[in-house]
Enzyme design. Structure first.
Site, PDB file in Angstrom:
ATOM      1  CE  LYS A 185      -4.412   0.261   2.386  1.00  0.00           C
ATOM      2  NZ  LYS A 185      -4.986   0.246   3.745  1.00  0.00           N
TER       3      LYS A 185
HETATM    4  C1  E4P Z   1      -8.418   1.107   3.777  1.00  0.00           C
HETATM    5  O1  E4P Z   1      -7.598   0.370   3.298  1.00  0.00           O
HETATM    6  C2  E4P Z   1      -8.279   1.778   5.067  1.00  0.00           C
HETATM    7  O2  E4P Z   1      -7.579   0.906   5.920  1.00  0.00           O
HETATM    8  C3  E4P Z   1      -9.589   2.079   5.765  1.00  0.00           C
HETATM    9  O3  E4P Z   1     -10.696   1.645   5.010  1.00  0.00           O
HETATM   10  C4  E4P Z   1      -9.718   3.442   6.324  1.00  0.00           C
HETATM   11  O4  E4P Z   1     -10.952   3.572   6.961  1.00  0.00           O
HETATM   12  P1  E4P Z   1     -11.277   4.642   8.086  1.00  0.00           P
HETATM   13  O5  E4P Z   1     -11.663   5.903   7.419  1.00  0.00           O
HETATM   14  O6  E4P Z   1     -12.435   4.037   8.831  1.00  0.00           O
HETATM   15  O7  E4P Z   1     -10.057   4.783   8.935  1.00  0.00           O
END
Ligand code: E4P
Length: 221
Positions: free
Chosen positions: A83
């Site tokens: 990522k």
């Molecule tokens: C995606 O890969 C992220 O880990 C995640 O969906 C972020 O979500 P949040 O806005 O609830 O932190």
């Protein structure tokens, strides 16, 4: 539509994986820190439990650091997707890691333009954070609709991984649009399982079976 779990919680991962529901996992530094303990052990364990793609995030903000971290993260397994953040360095790292055969999930995507650029850089997935857009009064699901249309227009292979999902209605809406993947916090997946009429129906079936048992205590299915 593929279902990923958005967590580093091993108990939830095992539980939903045992039900056959998980196509993959997404994590981030926040999710890892929530679980505590040694993040390396956690990442290693997740990659051994899950056969599908596991997104593990870099924490460097410049190109060469992201490359090093991406290569190290990939050592946890052939199912690791690195990522990288939606920045200029992140896109450059995306291009290089992809060229090395290491797939990339470009995270923190908040506009259709960013999604197009990440696709051009070769991302396997882009992660638009819809809940965070809703939080500031913007239309998160509208962004998914826009990106989906653009990717279809140009036959981009990059998959739309709908992230920052807050509730089950988000999931149905993303599926109706045709998004490739939703990544769900465990509590949202838990809510998708439940319906009050299922609980009432089951309770009544069991009560009626008890009536038959009262007539014949040896009865069994
Ligand atoms: C995606 O890969 C992220 O880990 C995640 O969906 C972020 O979500 P949040 O806005 O609830 O932190």
């Amino acid at each position: 539509m593929k279902i990923f779990l958005d967590t580093a919680n091993l108990k939830s991962i095992r539980m939903y994986n045992d039900m056959g529901l998980l196509d993959g996992i997404t994590t981030n530094p926040t999710l890892l820190s929530k679980e505590g303990g040694d993040p390396h052990k956690t990442m290693e364990e997740i990659c051994s439990i899950i056969k599908g793609d596991v997104s593990l995030e870099v924490v460097s903000t410049e190109y060469s650091g992201m490359l090093d971290e991406g290569r190290r993260l990939r050592k946890y397994g052939n199912n690791v997707v690195v990522k990288c953040p939606m920045t200029a360095d992140g896109l450059k790292a995306c291009k290089s890691l992809t060229a090395e055969g290491i797939p990339v999930n470009v995270t923190l995507v908040f506009s259709a333009n960013q999604a197009v650029l990440a696709a051009k850089a070769g991302a396997k997935y882009i992660s638009p954070f819809i809940g965070r857009l809703d939080d500031i009064g913007q239309d998160g699901m509208g962004l998914i609709r826009e990106i989906h249309q653009i990717f279809q227009n140009y036959k981009f292979k990059t998959q739309i991984l709908v992230a920052s999902i807050r509730h089950p209605v988000h999931v149905v809406d993303a599926a109706k649009i045709g998004a490739d993947v939703v990544t769900l916090p465990p509590d949202v997946l838990g809510k998708m399982l439940k319906h009050p009429l299922t609980d009432i129906g089951l309770k009544n079936f069991l009560a009626d079976w008890e009536k038959l048992k009262a007539e014949d205590p040896n009865i069994r299915i």
